[in-house]
Every structure is written in structure tokens, then in C-alpha cells.
Design an enzyme around this catalytic site. Structure first.
Site, PDB file in Angstrom:
ATOM      1  N   ARG A   1      -4.876  -3.142  -0.104  1.00 28.40           N
ATOM      2  CA  ARG A   1      -6.194  -3.124   0.547  1.00 28.40           C
ATOM      3  C   ARG A   1      -7.353  -3.437  -0.382  1.00 28.40           C
ATOM      4  O   ARG A   1      -8.504  -3.329  -0.009  1.00 28.40           O
ATOM      5  CB  ARG A   1      -6.461  -1.773   1.234  1.00 28.40           C
TER       6      ARG A   1
ATOM      7  N   TYR B   1      -1.620  -1.677   8.514  1.00 28.31           N
ATOM      8  CA  TYR B   1      -2.999  -1.206   8.672  1.00 28.31           C
ATOM      9  C   TYR B   1      -3.657  -1.799   9.913  1.00 28.31           C
ATOM     10  O   TYR B   1      -4.488  -1.160  10.550  1.00 28.31           O
ATOM     11  CB  TYR B   1      -3.797  -1.558   7.417  1.00 28.31           C
TER      12      TYR B   1
ATOM     13  N   TYR C   1       0.821  -1.208   0.000  1.00 27.75           N
ATOM     14  CA  TYR C   1       0.000   0.000   0.000  1.00 27.75           C
ATOM     15  C   TYR C   1       0.860   1.265   0.000  1.00 27.75           C
ATOM     16  O   TYR C   1       0.502   2.270  -0.618  1.00 27.75           O
ATOM     17  CB  TYR C   1      -0.910  -0.011   1.226  1.00 27.75           C
TER      18      TYR C   1
END
Length: 412
Positions: free
Chosen positions: A296, A378, A261
């Protein structure tokens, strides 16, 4: 006219969405589908009489409201988690599974009173129309609460799967609305979206080592493990420089690049594509390893690499490449954390334990590009590979670091 206005608004909003904002944007659009299904169902029911609609249409009205409510609020919570507005940690209310079961049972009960109000009207001393309207309002409220609770009860690591579940729900909501309106095309498109979303959910659960039933039911049957002493990480992080990484790449025969990401955030795909091409031109074996949920959202990193001109024959999925790390000289990890965390295999107290990951730590040398040493993934889990002897960390913006490496490699 309204369709044109809506299309124009959607085009303007979508054009301003960056690659890293796609997951939450998809979730936001799913919520609109849910709201539209609920509004359409309410309009169909309130604009007609029960005798005119018939049992099939009444069933479609109820299901559109039920599925639409779950989709709308569930997507809103998913949007909040993906956008960082809500905590990624799962909500663990006492009796979580019992709460979900009770809400589902209530929705089933209200479906009975909505379709056959005469059965309960005598007991409740209410006329059939009032009972139907109350049942529809009740399922709209309960399904909305249920959607929010189901999604909130799932941790951030599983949000990519939740997105595919909600995608499937939005399709079934459309399908119900198609039956309700007698629109065959709408029903067929909804069924197509529903089935494709369900298949993608199954594929994602397989890739992430998650139980599909547990995910659909808001983490049913799972518990949040408390951190244990085994979760403590020993060792020190070794900091490196662009010159050191470039020199190591110069000596390496095989290089694996694992984007995450962070690469999307930094927009470093063009620089790393140039690096891969230059290394390949120098006779080195260069490959990209992509985790199913890197970025994601399924396929997000594949799209970014394709945009940067990376050849398809250089990009490999996790199951294709995971056994090759033992024979890899250098692995460059760019903006990935949870998807390359050894805690997923070694620490049962970790929230991502059991999730298949790219075993980058098995390479002879690992370089991790990060902004800060203490920045976690995350899910909020620190990555133990940062403290391994064969891992060094290059701090800074990924795009700047990759551009510097590209320039130095060109001088080799």
C-alpha cells in the site's frame, strides 16, 4: 518552545507506528501540513493590512489556503480509507465531475474578488475588506470540501497514488507559505517536496496503468462498472499443507517469492528471508518479485526485506521479473492479492482492470499463503488465481507457516 513540544509529540507518535501503519500515518501527517498552511495564511492576513502585504503576498496567502484545504481534508479521507475507517470503494455522486469543476470555478472566482475586491464591491455593496475576508473564508471552506470529495471519489486500489499526490500538494502548500512569509528556505523545501511528489505520482501512475490527470481530478472521466457475469469465478480452491509446500520446494529448481501487505501484517519477513537463504544455499534459483504498490505504499516491502537481510541482488521490480514466471517452477505468494490478480487483465468489470500485476499464475505451481480462503484484497475483489488448477492455498498466519517451512527446509 512550541517547536520542541511539537517535535517531541511527533517523535512519540512515530515511534509507536508499525510497518503496516506507515501509509495512513503519512496521510495523517500530510493533513497537518495542510492545516498548518491554512493557519499560517490566516494569521498572516489577519495580522496585517492588505496594503502592507502587497499583491504577491496576497496571492501566496490565497494559494496557501486553497492548497492547504485540499491537502488537509484529502489526507484525512485517505487516512480513513487506509486505516479501514472508511469504505475503500469510490464515492460516486451524480454529477461528480461537474461538482468538482463547479468548486474549482468558485475558487478561481473568489481569488479574483480576494485580489481585486474593488471590481466586485460595487456590485455586492460590500467594502473591500469584508469582501476579502469573505473570499478567504469561502475558499477555505470550498477547498476543504473539494479535497474530501476528490479523495473519496478515488477507489482503494489507487490510494498509493493518492498519497503521492497529497505529498506533492503538501509541498506546494509549504512553497506558497514560504513566499508568503518571505522565507526562501521554506519555499525551496516546499518546491523540492512538490516536484518530487509530482514525479513520484507520475511514476506510480505509469506503474499502475492509471491516468494521472484522472487521479488528480478525483477520477474524472471514469465510470464505476457494474459487475458482469464474466466476473463470476468457477472452480474450487485447493487447500494444501506445510509439508506439501516444503516437499514441492525441495524438488523445485527455481522459486519466486511475491510478498504483499499480508507479509507486513504478519511480520513474516525474517522467516521468509531465512527460507530464501536456505534454498539458495541448496543451489536453487530464488528471487523476490515486488509490485510497485505492494504493501500500500511505494517501497514498503523493499524496506521490510532489507530489514530482514535479504540481499539486494535477489529483489526485482515487477517490470524486471514479470516475463520470467513462465520459466519458474514454484511461486510463493505471501499476503498479496490485488497485485497478483489475473482479473486485472481478464475482467473489464473489475475495479483494478488495467492495473499491471505480477503474472504469478503463469508459474508451473503457485502456493498462496492466506489467513482465510474468502478474504479478498484491499479493493474487495476476489482473486481468480485461487481457483486455477496450478494454485494451492496454505491457510494460516503467514509468520507461523513460514517458520514451519523454514524448520522443515533446514532438515532437508
Amino acid at each position: 518552545l512550541l517547536g520542541g513540544i511539537g517535535s517531541a509529540i511527533g517523535a512519540v507518535l512515530a515511534s509507536g507506528v508499525g510497518p503496516t501503519e506507515l501509509p495512513q500515518t503519512v496521510a495523517a501527517f500530510h493533513s497537518l501540513v495542510g492545516i498548518a498552511a491554512m493557519a499560517g495564511a490566516a494569521g498572516e492576513y489577519l495580522g496585517s493590512t492588505a496594503s502592507d502585504l502587497g499583491i504577491a503576498t496576497m496571492t501566496a496567502v490565497y494559494l496557501a489556503t486553497f492548497i492547504g484545504g485540499i491537502t488537509a481534508t484529502g489526507s484525512m479521507v485517505a487516512f480513513g480509507k487506509l486505516a479501514g475507517m472508511l469504505k475503500s470503494a469510490p464515492l460516486s455522486l451524480p454529477g461528480r465531475d461537474q461538482i468538482n469543476a463547479a468548486m474549482l470555478a468558485a475558487c478561481v472566482t473568489f481569488m479574483g474578488t480576494f485580489l481585486s475586491p474593488d471590481v466586485a464591491s460595487g456590485l455586492l455593496h460590500m467594502d473591500a475588506e469584508t469582501l476579502r475576508l469573505g473570499s478567504l473564508g469561502a475558499v477555505a471552506t470550498i477547498s476543504a470540501l473539494m479535497g474530501a470529495h476528490l479523495t473519496a471519489s478515488i477507489g482503494g486500489a489507487d490510494m498509493p497514488v493518492v498519497i503521492t499526490v497529497l505529498n506533492s500538494y503538501s509541498g506546494w502548500a509549504l512553497c506558497a507559505e514560504g513566499f508568503m512569509l518571505g522565507n526562501e528556505l521554506l519555499a525551496q523545501v516546499g518546491a523540492l517536496i512538490g516536484f518530487s511528489g509530482a514525479i513520484l505520482t507520475w511514476i506510480m501512475c505509469e506503474a499502475m496503468g492509471r491516468d494521472i490527470v484522472s487521479v488528480i481530478l478525483g477520477g474524472a472521466g471514469t465510470t464505476t462498472a457494474a459487475p458482469s457475469s464474466s466476473a463470476l469465478i468457477e472452480g474450487e480452491v485447493q487447500i494444501t499443507s506445510v509439508d506439501s509446500v516444503t516437499e514441492a520446494l525441495k524438488e523445485a529448481e527455481s522459486v519466486m517469492i511475491v510478498p504483499g501487505y499480508g507479509l507486513a501484517v504478519a511480520q513474516a519477513q525474517f522467516a521468509i528471508a531465512d527460507i530464501a537463504k536456505k534454498l539458495k544455499d541448496k543451489g536453487k534459483k530464488v528471487r523476490f518479485g515486488i509490485h510497485p504498490v505492494a504493501g500500500r505504499m511505494p517501497g514498503q516491502l523493499n524496506v521490510l526485506l532489507a530489514e530482514a537481510g535479504v540481499s539486494y541482488d535477489m529483489v526485482f521490480e515487477m517490470e524486471e521479473i514479470n516475463d520470467d514466471f513462465d520459466d519458474t517452477d514454484i511461486t510463493l505468494v505471501i499476503g498479496a492479492s490485488d497485485t497478483v490478480s489475473s482479473a486485472a487483465e481478464d475482467d473489464p468489470s473489475c475495479s483494478i482492470y488495467g492495473m499491471p500485476v505480477l503474472r504469478v499464475w503463469k508459474s508451473k505451481q503457485v502456493f498462496v499463503l492466506k489467513r482465510y480462503v474468502d478474504s479478498a484484497g484491499y479493493t474487495g475483489v476476489q482473486n481468480p488465481i485461487l481457483f486455477k488448477d496450478n494454485t494451492e492455498v496454505l491457510l494460516g498466519d503467514a509468520k507461523d507457516s513460514c517458520e514451519q517451512m523454514r524448520n522443515k527446509i533446514a532438515e532437508m
